[in-house]
Design an enzyme around this catalytic site. Structure first.
Site, short mmCIF file in Angstrom:
data_model
loop_
_atom_site.label_atom_id
_atom_site.label_comp_id
_atom_site.label_asym_id
_atom_site.label_seq_id
_atom_site.Cartn_x
_atom_site.Cartn_y
_atom_site.Cartn_z
N ASP A 186 -5.90 -6.52 -6.04
CA ASP A 186 -7.08 -6.22 -5.21
C ASP A 186 -7.78 -4.98 -5.73
OD1 ASP A 186 -8.90 -6.21 -3.14
OD2 ASP A 186 -7.50 -5.40 -1.65
N LEU A 187 -8.53 -5.15 -6.82
CA LEU A 187 -9.20 -3.99 -7.44
C LEU A 187 -10.67 -3.88 -7.05
CD1 LEU A 187 -7.65 -3.96 -11.03
CD2 LEU A 187 -6.89 -2.78 -8.97
N LYS A 188 -11.18 -4.89 -6.36
CA LYS A 188 -12.58 -4.86 -5.89
C LYS A 188 -13.50 -4.35 -7.00
CE LYS A 188 -11.26 -4.11 -1.07
NZ LYS A 188 -9.81 -3.85 -1.18
N THR A 235 -18.31 -5.39 -18.25
CA THR A 235 -17.11 -4.65 -17.83
C THR A 235 -16.28 -5.49 -16.86
OG1 THR A 235 -18.35 -2.62 -18.11
CG2 THR A 235 -16.33 -2.46 -16.83
N GLY A 241 -0.48 -5.83 5.88
CA GLY A 241 0.20 -4.64 5.39
C GLY A 241 1.07 -4.06 6.48
N PRO A 271 -21.82 -6.84 -15.78
CA PRO A 271 -21.13 -8.09 -16.16
C PRO A 271 -20.10 -7.92 -17.29
CG PRO A 271 -23.45 -8.53 -15.77
CD PRO A 271 -23.28 -7.04 -15.65
N HIS A 328 -16.47 -3.53 -9.25
CA HIS A 328 -17.91 -3.42 -8.97
C HIS A 328 -18.53 -2.74 -10.18
CE1 HIS A 328 -21.27 -1.92 -6.05
NE2 HIS A 328 -21.70 -2.77 -6.95
N ASP A 365 0.83 -1.20 0.00
CA ASP A 365 0.00 0.00 0.00
C ASP A 365 0.87 1.25 0.00
OD1 ASP A 365 -2.44 -1.36 -0.07
OD2 ASP A 365 -2.41 -1.67 2.09
O1 C5P Z 1 -2.19 -2.47 6.74
P1 C5P Z 1 -3.32 -3.46 6.80
O2 C5P Z 1 -2.86 -4.86 7.16
O3 C5P Z 1 -4.48 -2.99 7.63
O4 C5P Z 1 -3.82 -3.55 5.29
C1 C5P Z 1 -4.89 -4.35 4.92
C2 C5P Z 1 -4.98 -4.46 3.43
O5 C5P Z 1 -6.07 -5.32 3.10
C3 C5P Z 1 -5.22 -3.15 2.70
O6 C5P Z 1 -4.51 -3.23 1.48
C4 C5P Z 1 -6.71 -3.13 2.44
O7 C5P Z 1 -7.03 -2.46 1.25
C5 C5P Z 1 -7.02 -4.63 2.30
N1 C5P Z 1 -8.39 -5.03 2.66
C6 C5P Z 1 -8.92 -4.86 3.93
N2 C5P Z 1 -10.21 -5.26 4.21
C7 C5P Z 1 -10.96 -5.82 3.28
C8 C5P Z 1 -10.45 -6.01 1.99
C9 C5P Z 1 -9.14 -5.61 1.72
O8 C5P Z 1 -8.22 -4.35 4.83
N3 C5P Z 1 -12.17 -6.25 3.58
#
Ligand code: C5P
Length: 212
Positions: free
Chosen positions: A60-62, A69, A196, A67, A64, A11
């Site tokens: 991790d682009l989530k 796209t 992270g 269909p 949303h 991140d």
């Molecule tokens: O630094 P930390 O461990 O909190 O980072 C968590 C990572 O997981 C971030 O990149 C965040 O975008 C991702 N994430 C999250 N919760 C979710 C989905 C993804 O914290 N439900």
């Protein structure tokens, strides 16, 4: 040397911010996660560079969207080398099916619930997550991103569970509200963890002492 089932969340705006950490972690953890911050800054080249270095990459682009796209973006994600990709379950079963049916073989699709780990765990969260995961289950996607509080119940539905919100004991939880330790998440049934800040601040400990 055992490889720990952890994705390191990269991140930041620049991949080069992690040069030191990535060298230290190589061979010790399973993969890395490229999220919205890095992808909107450096784009596909960040994924391609990490693949060249031999990393498993979770994009991790989530997604949303409709269909057509979601499906097109999933194909593109596979083409740049992503091994895992997140799609919002709120996109609907049709979008999840379109992605799953047309994806490249190498990529695993993970469904994301709107109940993020930055929201506290309440009975309403559990209901919200279960409702989303039942839709995900019908679509036969590969797995889900599962908050710590829901791992045990989700294991009955999915074989692939990836859990964020991970903190070492005594760590600051920052903006996360639904958290657990790495050991507890794995014992509860998570297959992979996303870490992270807690990993970045404790690399030596995670490499040498954390038992998973
Ligand atoms: O630094 P930390 O461990 O909190 O980072 C968590 C990572 O997981 C971030 O990149 C965040 O975008 C991702 N994430 C999250 N919760 C979710 C989905 C993804 O914290 N439900």
């Amino acid at each position: 040397m055992s490889v720990k089932p952890i994705f390191f969340a990269l991140d930041s705006k620049k991949l080069s911010d992690f040069d030191v950490e990535l060298k230290m972690l190589k061979g010790h953890i399973y993969g890395v996660k490229v999220g919205l911050e890095l992808f909107t800054s450096e784009g596909p080249s960040a994924v391609e560079e990490l693949k060249k270095d031999g990393w498993n990459v979770f994009l991790d682009l989530k997604l949303h969207d409709i269909p057509n796209t979601v499906q097109a973006a999933t194909v593109n994600a596979g083409n740049i080398g992503a091994d895992f990709l997140t799609i919002h379950i709120a996109s609907g079963k049709e979008a999840l099916d379109a992605a799953q049916e047309n994806k490249a073989k190498n990529i695993k699709i993970l469904g994301v619930s709107s109940a993020l780990t930055s929201k506290a765990s309440t009975p309403t969260t559990s209901d919200e997550v279960l409702k989303d995961f039942l839709i995900a289950k019908e679509s036969k996607i590969d797995g889900v991103i599962c908050p710590p509080s829901e791992i045990v119940s989700t294991k009955k539905l999915f074989n692939l569970i990836v859990t964020p919100g991970i903190r070492l004991e005594n760590d600051d939880i920052d903006d996360q509200k639904n958290t657990t330790t790495p050991e507890l998440a794995i014992q509860s049934g998570a297959d992979y963890l996303v870490m992270g800040r807690s990993l970045r601040n404790n690399i030596e400990y995670v490499i040498k002492e954390l038992k998973l």
